[in-house]
Scaffold this active site. Structure first.
Site, PDB file in Angstrom:
ATOM      1  N   SER A  85     -17.997 -27.579 -32.684  1.00  0.00           N
ATOM      2  CA  SER A  85     -19.097 -28.090 -32.283  1.00  0.00           C
ATOM      3  C   SER A  85     -20.147 -27.375 -31.688  1.00  0.00           C
ATOM      4  O   SER A  85     -21.267 -27.738 -31.413  1.00  0.00           O
ATOM      5  CB  SER A  85     -18.747 -29.472 -31.723  1.00  0.00           C
ATOM      6  OG  SER A  85     -17.847 -29.238 -30.628  1.00  0.00           O
ATOM      7  N   THR A 205     -21.288 -31.026 -27.938  1.00  0.00           N
ATOM      8  CA  THR A 205     -22.404 -30.321 -27.540  1.00  0.00           C
ATOM      9  C   THR A 205     -21.803 -29.746 -26.188  1.00  0.00           C
ATOM     10  O   THR A 205     -21.496 -30.636 -25.315  1.00  0.00           O
ATOM     11  CB  THR A 205     -23.809 -30.859 -27.411  1.00  0.00           C
ATOM     12  OG1 THR A 205     -24.162 -31.020 -28.843  1.00  0.00           O
ATOM     13  CG2 THR A 205     -24.631 -29.826 -26.760  1.00  0.00           C
ATOM     14  N   THR A 223     -24.906 -25.967 -29.341  1.00  0.00           N
ATOM     15  CA  THR A 223     -24.389 -26.969 -30.286  1.00  0.00           C
ATOM     16  C   THR A 223     -24.625 -26.353 -31.822  1.00  0.00           C
ATOM     17  O   THR A 223     -25.484 -25.609 -32.012  1.00  0.00           O
ATOM     18  CB  THR A 223     -24.810 -28.153 -30.228  1.00  0.00           C
ATOM     19  OG1 THR A 223     -24.311 -29.056 -30.958  1.00  0.00           O
ATOM     20  CG2 THR A 223     -26.319 -28.280 -30.581  1.00  0.00           C
ATOM     21  N   ARG A 233     -31.902 -29.996 -40.146  1.00  0.00           N
ATOM     22  CA  ARG A 233     -32.144 -30.795 -39.265  1.00  0.00           C
ATOM     23  C   ARG A 233     -31.715 -30.250 -37.983  1.00  0.00           C
ATOM     24  O   ARG A 233     -31.111 -29.395 -37.745  1.00  0.00           O
ATOM     25  CB  ARG A 233     -30.915 -32.037 -39.335  1.00  0.00           C
ATOM     26  CG  ARG A 233     -30.683 -32.947 -38.178  1.00  0.00           C
ATOM     27  CD  ARG A 233     -29.753 -32.944 -37.197  1.00  0.00           C
ATOM     28  NE  ARG A 233     -29.349 -33.666 -36.535  1.00  0.00           N
ATOM     29  CZ  ARG A 233     -28.969 -33.592 -35.104  1.00  0.00           C
ATOM     30  NH1 ARG A 233     -28.490 -32.475 -34.803  1.00  0.00           N
ATOM     31  NH2 ARG A 233     -28.681 -34.602 -34.472  1.00  0.00           N
ATOM     32  N   VAL A 234     -32.725 -30.765 -37.057  1.00  0.00           N
ATOM     33  CA  VAL A 234     -32.515 -30.193 -35.440  1.00  0.00           C
ATOM     34  C   VAL A 234     -32.263 -31.208 -34.681  1.00  0.00           C
ATOM     35  O   VAL A 234     -32.986 -32.286 -34.693  1.00  0.00           O
ATOM     36  CB  VAL A 234     -34.000 -29.529 -35.115  1.00  0.00           C
ATOM     37  CG1 VAL A 234     -34.075 -28.940 -33.712  1.00  0.00           C
ATOM     38  CG2 VAL A 234     -34.182 -28.343 -35.917  1.00  0.00           C
ATOM     39  N   GLY A 235     -31.207 -31.202 -33.621  1.00  0.00           N
ATOM     40  CA  GLY A 235     -31.241 -32.307 -32.773  1.00  0.00           C
ATOM     41  C   GLY A 235     -31.894 -32.097 -31.413  1.00  0.00           C
ATOM     42  O   GLY A 235     -32.911 -31.483 -31.339  1.00  0.00           O
ATOM     43  N   ASP A 236     -31.333 -32.686 -30.403  1.00  0.00           N
ATOM     44  CA  ASP A 236     -31.926 -32.760 -29.143  1.00  0.00           C
ATOM     45  C   ASP A 236     -31.769 -31.366 -28.417  1.00  0.00           C
ATOM     46  O   ASP A 236     -32.572 -31.134 -27.571  1.00  0.00           O
ATOM     47  CB  ASP A 236     -31.419 -33.938 -28.219  1.00  0.00           C
ATOM     48  CG  ASP A 236     -29.868 -34.018 -28.008  1.00  0.00           C
ATOM     49  OD1 ASP A 236     -29.067 -33.572 -29.106  1.00  0.00           O
ATOM     50  OD2 ASP A 236     -29.355 -34.200 -27.077  1.00  0.00           O
ATOM     51  N   THR A 256     -25.610 -35.074 -24.614  1.00  0.00           N
ATOM     52  CA  THR A 256     -24.599 -34.896 -25.756  1.00  0.00           C
ATOM     53  C   THR A 256     -24.556 -36.192 -26.502  1.00  0.00           C
ATOM     54  O   THR A 256     -25.011 -37.236 -26.002  1.00  0.00           O
ATOM     55  CB  THR A 256     -23.311 -34.710 -25.209  1.00  0.00           C
ATOM     56  OG1 THR A 256     -22.370 -34.371 -26.205  1.00  0.00           O
ATOM     57  CG2 THR A 256     -22.700 -35.726 -24.371  1.00  0.00           C
ATOM     58  N   GLY A 257     -24.269 -36.055 -27.780  1.00  0.00           N
ATOM     59  CA  GLY A 257     -24.326 -37.205 -28.663  1.00  0.00           C
ATOM     60  C   GLY A 257     -25.304 -37.319 -29.678  1.00  0.00           C
ATOM     61  O   GLY A 257     -25.648 -36.136 -30.204  1.00  0.00           O
ATOM     62  N   GLY A 259     -28.483 -36.701 -31.196  1.00  0.00           N
ATOM     63  CA  GLY A 259     -29.625 -36.084 -30.635  1.00  0.00           C
ATOM     64  C   GLY A 259     -30.928 -36.909 -31.057  1.00  0.00           C
ATOM     65  O   GLY A 259     -31.731 -36.828 -30.481  1.00  0.00           O
TER      66      GLY A 259
HETATM   67  C1  SD4 Z   1     -27.032 -32.953 -31.861  1.00  0.00           C
HETATM   68  N1  SD4 Z   1     -26.529 -33.610 -29.505  1.00  0.00           N
HETATM   69  O1  SD4 Z   1     -27.331 -31.975 -32.414  1.00  0.00           O
HETATM   70  C2  SD4 Z   1     -26.358 -32.676 -30.612  1.00  0.00           C
HETATM   71  C3  SD4 Z   1     -24.847 -32.445 -30.641  1.00  0.00           C
HETATM   72  C4  SD4 Z   1     -24.219 -33.320 -31.711  1.00  0.00           C
HETATM   73  O2  SD4 Z   1     -22.648 -35.095 -32.140  1.00  0.00           O
HETATM   74  O3  SD4 Z   1     -24.523 -33.342 -32.933  1.00  0.00           O
HETATM   75  N2  SD4 Z   1     -23.415 -34.148 -31.454  1.00  0.00           N
HETATM   76  O4  SD4 Z   1     -27.598 -34.104 -31.900  1.00  0.00           O
END
Ligand code: SD4
Length: 350
Positions: A85, A205, A223, A233-236, A256-257, A259
Protein backbone atom coordinates in the site's frame (compact mmCIF):
# COMPACT_ATOMS: atom_id res chain seq x y z
CA UNK A 1 -18.80 62.14 23.03
CA UNK A 2 -16.49 61.71 25.97
CA UNK A 3 -18.30 58.53 26.83
CA UNK A 4 -17.71 57.16 23.35
CA UNK A 5 -14.01 58.10 23.49
CA UNK A 6 -13.69 56.49 26.90
CA UNK A 7 -15.47 53.41 25.67
CA UNK A 8 -13.07 53.14 22.67
CA UNK A 9 -10.06 53.69 24.93
CA UNK A 10 -11.26 51.04 27.37
CA UNK A 11 -12.08 48.62 24.57
CA UNK A 12 -8.66 49.09 22.98
CA UNK A 13 -6.97 48.56 26.31
CA UNK A 14 -9.07 45.46 26.92
CA UNK A 15 -8.23 44.14 23.46
CA UNK A 16 -4.52 44.70 23.88
CA UNK A 17 -4.63 43.22 27.37
CA UNK A 18 -6.17 40.11 25.82
CA UNK A 19 -3.96 40.11 22.77
CA UNK A 20 -0.59 40.81 24.36
CA UNK A 21 -0.22 37.74 26.55
CA UNK A 22 -1.33 35.52 23.65
CA UNK A 23 1.29 37.03 21.34
CA UNK A 24 4.06 36.90 23.89
CA UNK A 25 3.15 33.34 24.87
CA UNK A 26 3.39 32.31 21.24
CA UNK A 27 6.71 34.10 20.83
CA UNK A 28 8.17 32.44 23.92
CA UNK A 29 6.77 29.04 23.03
CA UNK A 30 8.12 29.13 19.49
CA UNK A 31 11.64 29.96 20.57
CA UNK A 32 12.36 27.51 23.39
CA UNK A 33 11.51 24.17 24.94
CA UNK A 34 7.73 23.72 25.11
CA UNK A 35 6.61 24.13 28.74
CA UNK A 36 5.11 20.86 30.01
CA UNK A 37 5.95 19.15 26.73
CA UNK A 38 6.93 15.50 26.45
CA UNK A 39 10.02 16.33 24.39
CA UNK A 40 10.79 14.93 20.96
CA UNK A 41 8.28 12.42 19.64
CA UNK A 42 7.34 10.75 16.37
CA UNK A 43 3.99 9.15 15.58
CA UNK A 44 2.75 7.35 12.51
CA UNK A 45 -0.20 5.44 11.16
CA UNK A 46 -0.63 1.66 11.38
CA UNK A 47 1.65 -1.03 12.72
CA UNK A 48 4.19 -0.54 9.97
CA UNK A 49 4.71 2.80 11.67
CA UNK A 50 6.83 1.03 14.29
CA UNK A 51 9.89 0.32 12.10
CA UNK A 52 9.28 3.64 10.31
CA UNK A 53 9.29 5.54 13.63
CA UNK A 54 12.45 3.77 14.70
CA UNK A 55 14.19 4.93 11.53
CA UNK A 56 12.92 8.47 12.13
CA UNK A 57 14.17 8.29 15.70
CA UNK A 58 17.76 7.70 14.50
CA UNK A 59 17.51 11.33 13.32
CA UNK A 60 15.13 12.94 15.84
CA UNK A 61 16.59 11.18 18.90
CA UNK A 62 19.97 12.74 18.16
CA UNK A 63 18.52 16.23 17.96
CA UNK A 64 18.09 16.11 14.17
CA UNK A 65 15.46 18.08 12.27
CA UNK A 66 11.85 16.80 12.29
CA UNK A 67 11.79 17.23 8.50
CA UNK A 68 14.79 14.92 8.03
CA UNK A 69 13.31 12.51 10.56
CA UNK A 70 9.97 12.09 8.78
CA UNK A 71 11.62 11.67 5.39
CA UNK A 72 14.00 9.03 6.78
CA UNK A 73 11.11 7.29 8.55
CA UNK A 74 8.72 6.86 5.66
CA UNK A 75 11.48 5.56 3.40
CA UNK A 76 11.17 2.28 5.34
CA UNK A 77 7.63 1.30 4.24
CA UNK A 78 8.28 2.81 0.79
CA UNK A 79 11.13 0.31 0.34
CA UNK A 80 9.39 -2.68 1.92
CA UNK A 81 8.59 -5.33 -0.68
CA UNK A 82 5.99 -6.85 1.65
CA UNK A 83 4.05 -3.62 1.83
CA UNK A 84 1.44 -3.36 -0.92
CA UNK A 85 0.00 0.00 0.00
CA UNK A 86 3.08 2.25 0.01
CA UNK A 87 6.01 2.76 -2.33
CA UNK A 88 7.77 0.32 -4.61
CA UNK A 89 5.61 -2.75 -3.96
CA UNK A 90 2.30 -0.87 -3.94
CA UNK A 91 -0.62 -2.47 -5.75
CA UNK A 92 -1.36 -0.95 -9.16
CA UNK A 93 -4.40 0.80 -10.57
CA UNK A 94 -6.94 -1.09 -12.72
CA UNK A 95 -4.63 -0.71 -15.75
CA UNK A 96 -1.75 -2.39 -13.93
CA UNK A 97 0.17 0.86 -13.40
CA UNK A 98 1.72 1.62 -10.02
CA UNK A 99 1.10 5.31 -9.34
CA UNK A 100 2.34 6.84 -6.11
CA UNK A 101 1.27 9.89 -4.07
CA UNK A 102 3.34 11.63 -1.38
CA UNK A 103 3.63 14.90 0.51
CA UNK A 104 6.00 16.42 3.02
CA UNK A 105 5.50 19.53 5.13
CA UNK A 106 7.57 21.52 7.58
CA UNK A 107 5.95 23.35 10.47
CA UNK A 108 7.09 26.66 9.00
CA UNK A 109 4.72 26.21 6.05
CA UNK A 110 7.17 24.88 3.45
CA UNK A 111 5.76 21.88 1.64
CA UNK A 112 6.07 19.74 -1.46
CA UNK A 113 4.14 16.88 -3.03
CA UNK A 114 3.85 14.54 -5.98
CA UNK A 115 0.74 12.77 -7.24
CA UNK A 116 0.17 9.91 -9.69
CA UNK A 117 3.93 9.49 -10.00
CA UNK A 118 5.04 6.35 -11.86
CA UNK A 119 8.38 4.50 -11.92
CA UNK A 120 9.99 6.16 -8.91
CA UNK A 121 10.31 4.01 -5.80
CA UNK A 122 10.64 6.84 -3.28
CA UNK A 123 8.01 9.51 -3.99
CA UNK A 124 8.68 11.18 -0.64
CA UNK A 125 12.18 12.11 -1.80
CA UNK A 126 10.73 13.67 -4.95
CA UNK A 127 8.16 15.56 -2.84
CA UNK A 128 10.98 17.03 -0.79
CA UNK A 129 12.80 18.06 -3.98
CA UNK A 130 9.61 19.78 -5.19
CA UNK A 131 9.58 21.67 -1.90
CA UNK A 132 13.24 22.62 -1.96
CA UNK A 133 14.16 22.95 -5.63
CA UNK A 134 11.04 24.45 -7.22
CA UNK A 135 8.72 27.40 -6.54
CA UNK A 136 5.80 24.93 -6.61
CA UNK A 137 4.03 22.68 -4.13
CA UNK A 138 2.60 19.85 -6.22
CA UNK A 139 3.77 18.10 -9.41
CA UNK A 140 1.67 15.36 -11.00
CA UNK A 141 1.94 12.48 -13.46
CA UNK A 142 4.38 12.81 -16.37
CA UNK A 143 5.56 16.22 -15.20
CA UNK A 144 6.44 14.81 -11.79
CA UNK A 145 8.31 11.92 -13.44
CA UNK A 146 10.21 14.29 -15.77
CA UNK A 147 11.19 16.40 -12.79
CA UNK A 148 12.33 13.34 -10.81
CA UNK A 149 14.50 12.13 -13.70
CA UNK A 150 16.03 15.59 -14.05
CA UNK A 151 16.83 15.45 -10.35
CA UNK A 152 18.72 12.20 -10.87
CA UNK A 153 16.14 9.63 -9.70
CA UNK A 154 16.24 6.21 -11.37
CA UNK A 155 13.32 5.04 -13.49
CA UNK A 156 12.16 1.58 -12.41
CA UNK A 157 9.41 -0.87 -13.14
CA UNK A 158 7.54 -0.94 -9.84
CA UNK A 159 5.06 -3.72 -10.58
CA UNK A 160 6.48 -6.63 -8.56
CA UNK A 161 5.58 -10.22 -9.58
CA UNK A 162 3.46 -10.43 -6.43
CA UNK A 163 1.55 -7.25 -7.24
CA UNK A 164 1.09 -8.39 -10.84
CA UNK A 165 -0.36 -11.67 -9.56
CA UNK A 166 -2.79 -9.84 -7.26
CA UNK A 167 -3.80 -7.54 -10.12
CA UNK A 168 -4.50 -10.49 -12.44
CA UNK A 169 -6.59 -12.05 -9.68
CA UNK A 170 -8.53 -8.80 -9.33
CA UNK A 171 -9.08 -8.58 -13.09
CA UNK A 172 -11.10 -11.81 -12.99
CA UNK A 173 -13.93 -9.91 -11.28
CA UNK A 174 -12.70 -6.36 -11.73
CA UNK A 175 -14.89 -5.20 -8.87
CA UNK A 176 -13.86 -2.01 -7.19
CA UNK A 177 -14.68 -1.86 -3.49
CA UNK A 178 -12.42 0.14 -1.23
CA UNK A 179 -11.34 -2.02 1.71
CA UNK A 180 -11.49 -0.37 5.10
CA UNK A 181 -8.51 -1.99 6.72
CA UNK A 182 -6.43 -3.92 4.25
CA UNK A 183 -4.93 -7.13 5.50
CA UNK A 184 -1.53 -8.09 4.36
CA UNK A 185 -0.47 -11.46 5.66
CA UNK A 186 3.03 -11.28 4.12
CA UNK A 187 3.67 -7.99 5.81
CA UNK A 188 2.32 -9.37 9.08
CA UNK A 189 4.73 -12.31 8.82
CA UNK A 190 7.63 -10.02 8.02
CA UNK A 191 6.84 -7.96 11.14
CA UNK A 192 6.76 -11.11 13.25
CA UNK A 193 10.08 -12.25 11.83
CA UNK A 194 11.52 -8.93 13.01
CA UNK A 195 10.13 -9.61 16.47
CA UNK A 196 7.46 -6.90 16.10
CA UNK A 197 4.08 -7.17 17.82
CA UNK A 198 1.75 -9.80 16.43
CA UNK A 199 -1.99 -9.59 15.99
CA UNK A 200 -4.08 -8.71 13.02
CA UNK A 201 -2.31 -6.53 10.54
CA UNK A 202 -4.41 -3.68 9.24
CA UNK A 203 -2.84 -0.89 7.32
CA UNK A 204 -2.69 1.33 4.30
CA UNK A 205 -1.09 4.78 3.91
CA UNK A 206 1.74 5.86 6.17
CA UNK A 207 1.32 9.33 7.64
CA UNK A 208 4.08 10.39 10.02
CA UNK A 209 4.38 13.44 12.29
CA UNK A 210 7.44 14.44 14.31
CA UNK A 211 8.06 17.14 16.88
CA UNK A 212 11.31 18.16 18.55
CA UNK A 213 11.69 19.41 22.11
CA UNK A 214 11.23 23.00 20.91
CA UNK A 215 7.84 22.28 19.39
CA UNK A 216 9.07 22.38 15.78
CA UNK A 217 7.15 19.92 13.66
CA UNK A 218 7.18 18.19 10.31
CA UNK A 219 5.07 15.56 8.60
CA UNK A 220 5.16 13.16 5.68
CA UNK A 221 2.51 11.07 4.02
CA UNK A 222 3.08 8.47 1.29
CA UNK A 223 0.93 5.82 -0.39
CA UNK A 224 0.16 3.87 -3.53
CA UNK A 225 -3.44 4.91 -2.91
CA UNK A 226 -6.44 2.71 -3.45
CA UNK A 227 -5.53 -0.54 -5.15
CA UNK A 228 -7.34 -0.93 -8.52
CA UNK A 229 -8.24 2.79 -8.64
CA UNK A 230 -8.99 4.54 -11.94
CA UNK A 231 -5.79 5.56 -13.70
CA UNK A 232 -5.11 9.16 -12.71
CA UNK A 233 -7.01 8.99 -9.43
CA UNK A 234 -5.35 11.06 -6.71
CA UNK A 235 -6.17 10.58 -3.05
CA UNK A 236 -5.79 12.78 0.01
CA UNK A 237 -2.18 11.88 0.82
CA UNK A 238 -0.41 14.32 -1.55
CA UNK A 239 -2.88 17.16 -0.92
CA UNK A 240 -1.69 19.61 1.70
CA UNK A 241 -4.56 20.18 4.12
CA UNK A 242 -6.24 16.88 3.23
CA UNK A 243 -3.80 14.02 3.97
CA UNK A 244 -1.27 16.17 5.82
CA UNK A 245 -1.05 19.52 7.54
CA UNK A 246 1.55 20.87 9.95
CA UNK A 247 1.84 24.23 11.69
CA UNK A 248 4.52 25.01 14.28
CA UNK A 249 2.08 27.26 16.16
CA UNK A 250 -0.29 24.37 16.84
CA UNK A 251 0.68 20.86 15.73
CA UNK A 252 0.16 18.49 12.84
CA UNK A 253 -2.32 15.97 11.50
CA UNK A 254 -2.36 13.22 8.93
CA UNK A 255 -4.94 10.79 7.63
CA UNK A 256 -5.45 7.31 6.26
CA UNK A 257 -8.34 5.51 4.62
CA UNK A 258 -10.67 6.57 1.85
CA UNK A 259 -9.05 9.74 0.57
CA UNK A 260 -12.13 11.08 -1.20
CA UNK A 261 -13.89 11.57 2.16
CA UNK A 262 -10.84 13.29 3.64
CA UNK A 263 -10.51 15.63 0.65
CA UNK A 264 -14.20 16.63 0.85
CA UNK A 265 -13.60 17.87 4.39
CA UNK A 266 -10.02 19.23 4.16
CA UNK A 267 -9.46 16.72 6.96
CA UNK A 268 -5.95 17.33 8.26
CA UNK A 269 -6.32 21.10 8.07
CA UNK A 270 -9.58 20.76 9.98
CA UNK A 271 -7.89 18.74 12.74
CA UNK A 272 -5.11 21.33 13.12
CA UNK A 273 -7.59 24.21 13.15
CA UNK A 274 -9.68 22.47 15.80
CA UNK A 275 -6.54 22.11 17.93
CA UNK A 276 -5.82 25.80 17.34
CA UNK A 277 -9.25 26.54 18.81
CA UNK A 278 -8.34 24.59 21.94
CA UNK A 279 -9.45 21.02 21.25
CA UNK A 280 -7.03 18.31 22.32
CA UNK A 281 -5.49 16.16 19.55
CA UNK A 282 -7.92 13.40 20.51
CA UNK A 283 -10.98 15.67 20.46
CA UNK A 284 -9.90 17.26 17.18
CA UNK A 285 -9.57 13.86 15.45
CA UNK A 286 -12.98 12.81 16.80
CA UNK A 287 -14.66 15.96 15.56
CA UNK A 288 -13.09 15.58 12.10
CA UNK A 289 -14.31 11.97 11.82
CA UNK A 290 -17.81 12.99 12.97
CA UNK A 291 -17.85 15.80 10.40
CA UNK A 292 -17.03 13.29 7.63
CA UNK A 293 -19.70 10.85 8.73
CA UNK A 294 -22.32 13.58 9.24
CA UNK A 295 -21.83 14.80 5.69
CA UNK A 296 -22.41 11.37 4.10
CA UNK A 297 -23.72 8.97 6.76
CA UNK A 298 -24.86 6.23 4.38
CA UNK A 299 -21.83 6.31 2.11
CA UNK A 300 -19.32 6.29 4.96
CA UNK A 301 -20.85 3.58 7.13
CA UNK A 302 -18.69 0.88 5.55
CA UNK A 303 -15.65 3.06 4.94
CA UNK A 304 -12.55 3.63 6.96
CA UNK A 305 -11.00 7.02 7.62
CA UNK A 306 -8.53 7.59 10.44
CA UNK A 307 -6.86 10.76 11.67
CA UNK A 308 -3.70 11.02 13.74
CA UNK A 309 -2.70 14.30 15.39
CA UNK A 310 0.36 15.52 17.26
CA UNK A 311 0.36 18.78 19.20
CA UNK A 312 3.50 20.89 19.53
CA UNK A 313 3.86 19.82 23.18
CA UNK A 314 4.01 16.18 22.04
CA UNK A 315 0.50 15.14 23.05
CA UNK A 316 -1.05 12.92 20.41
CA UNK A 317 -4.46 11.48 19.63
CA UNK A 318 -6.29 9.52 16.94
CA UNK A 319 -9.78 8.53 15.89
CA UNK A 320 -11.26 6.47 13.07
CA UNK A 321 -14.66 5.63 11.63
CA UNK A 322 -14.15 1.88 11.99
CA UNK A 323 -12.42 -0.25 14.55
CA UNK A 324 -8.99 -1.56 13.55
CA UNK A 325 -6.94 1.63 13.07
CA UNK A 326 -3.65 1.60 14.94
CA UNK A 327 -0.83 4.08 15.31
CA UNK A 328 2.76 3.86 16.47
CA UNK A 329 4.37 6.22 19.00
CA UNK A 330 8.09 6.66 19.55
CA UNK A 331 9.92 8.89 22.03
CA UNK A 332 12.90 8.81 24.38
CA UNK A 333 11.00 6.50 26.77
CA UNK A 334 9.84 3.87 24.29
CA UNK A 335 10.44 3.35 20.61
CA UNK A 336 7.97 0.62 19.65
CA UNK A 337 4.60 1.49 21.17
CA UNK A 338 1.54 0.55 19.14
CA UNK A 339 -1.80 2.09 20.15
CA UNK A 340 -5.28 0.97 19.07
CA UNK A 341 -7.21 4.05 18.02
CA UNK A 342 -10.72 4.55 19.36
CA UNK A 343 -13.39 4.57 16.67
CA UNK A 344 -16.92 5.72 15.97
CA UNK A 345 -18.18 2.23 15.20
CA UNK A 346 -17.01 -0.67 17.26
CA UNK A 347 -17.20 -3.38 14.61
CA UNK A 348 -14.27 -4.15 12.36
CA UNK A 349 -15.10 -3.73 8.72
CA UNK A 350 -12.79 -5.58 6.32
C1 SD4 B 1 -5.82 7.33 -0.48
N1 SD4 B 1 -5.74 7.65 1.89
O1 SD4 B 1 -5.19 7.35 -1.52
C2 SD4 B 1 -5.08 7.07 0.77
C3 SD4 B 1 -4.73 5.64 0.95
C4 SD4 B 1 -5.72 4.66 0.63
O2 SD4 B 1 -7.01 2.91 1.48
O3 SD4 B 1 -6.04 4.45 -0.51
N2 SD4 B 1 -6.18 3.97 1.62
O4 SD4 B 1 -7.04 7.50 -0.42
Amino acid sequence: MNNRRDFLKTSLLATSALALPRLSQAAVALSGTVPGGVGARVVSTWDFGIPANQAAWTVLGKGGKPLDAVETGVLVPEADLHNHSVGRAGYPDRDGKVTLDASIMDGDGRCGAVAALEHIAHPIKVARKVMEDTPHVLLVGDGALEFALQEGFTKEDLLTPESAKAWHEWLKQAKYTPVANSENIDYHRSLQSLGMPGGKNNHDTIGMLAVDANGHLAGACTTSGMAWKLHGRVGDSPLIGAGLYVDNEVGGATSTGVGEEVIRNAGSFLVVELMRQGRSPQEACEEAVRRIVKKRPEATKDMQVGFLALRRDGECGAFAIQKGFTYAVCDAKQQDRLVASPSLYQTTYT
